[in-house]
Motif scaffolding. Structure first.
Motif, PDB file in Angstrom:
ATOM      1  N   VAL A   1      42.999  31.677  36.298  1.00  0.00           N
ATOM      2  CA  VAL A   1      43.735  31.760  37.563  1.00  0.00           C
ATOM      3  C   VAL A   1      44.007  33.216  37.924  1.00  0.00           C
ATOM      4  N   THR A   2      44.372  34.032  36.945  1.00  0.00           N
ATOM      5  CA  THR A   2      44.614  35.453  37.194  1.00  0.00           C
ATOM      6  C   THR A   2      43.338  36.143  37.676  1.00  0.00           C
ATOM      7  N   GLY A   3      42.219  35.834  37.060  1.00  0.00           N
ATOM      8  CA  GLY A   3      40.939  36.415  37.467  1.00  0.00           C
ATOM      9  C   GLY A   3      40.555  36.030  38.887  1.00  0.00           C
ATOM     10  N   VAL A   4      40.781  34.780  39.248  1.00  0.00           N
ATOM     11  CA  VAL A   4      40.463  34.317  40.605  1.00  0.00           C
ATOM     12  C   VAL A   4      41.349  35.029  41.626  1.00  0.00           C
ATOM     13  N   LEU A   5      42.628  35.172  41.326  1.00  0.00           N
ATOM     14  CA  LEU A   5      43.538  35.848  42.258  1.00  0.00           C
ATOM     15  C   LEU A   5      43.172  37.324  42.425  1.00  0.00           C
ATOM     16  N   VAL A   6      42.878  38.006  41.339  1.00  0.00           N
ATOM     17  CA  VAL A   6      42.509  39.425  41.417  1.00  0.00           C
ATOM     18  C   VAL A   6      41.224  39.595  42.209  1.00  0.00           C
ATOM     19  N   THR A   7      40.255  38.729  41.983  1.00  0.00           N
ATOM     20  CA  THR A   7      38.994  38.802  42.723  1.00  0.00           C
ATOM     21  C   THR A   7      39.204  38.555  44.215  1.00  0.00           C
TER      22      THR A   7
END
Length: 76
Positions: free
Chosen positions: A7-13
């Motif tokens: 989820v953190t990776g998706v938000l940062v992207t």
């Protein structure tokens, strides 16, 4: 733990894509101003329609047109 990382990776992207997309729009607007510059004098004037300081292109002597909305301003 893996779900939190995903989820953190998706938000940062998604934030990165939004930031870079806005910069491309600004670059396209700057390119448009450079084309206008070759055809006449540019001034920053207060546009009554946009209600902000905008770039105006000189059409005739002391007659300017807003590059955003097209409103003409006579400064004679």
């Amino acid at each position: 733990m893996e779900l939190v990382s995903l989820v953190t990776g998706v938000l940062v992207t998604s934030f990165a894509v939004c930031i870079f997309k806005n910069k491309e729009d600004v670059l396209e607007e700057c390119d448009m101003d450079n084309e206008v510059f070759s055809s006449g004098r540019l001034l920053t004037l207060s546009c009554q329609t946009c209600r902000k300081l905008k770039r105006h292109r000189e059409i005739q002597e002391d007659l300017f047109e807003c590059t955003k909305c097209g409103r003409q301003i006579d400064v004679r």
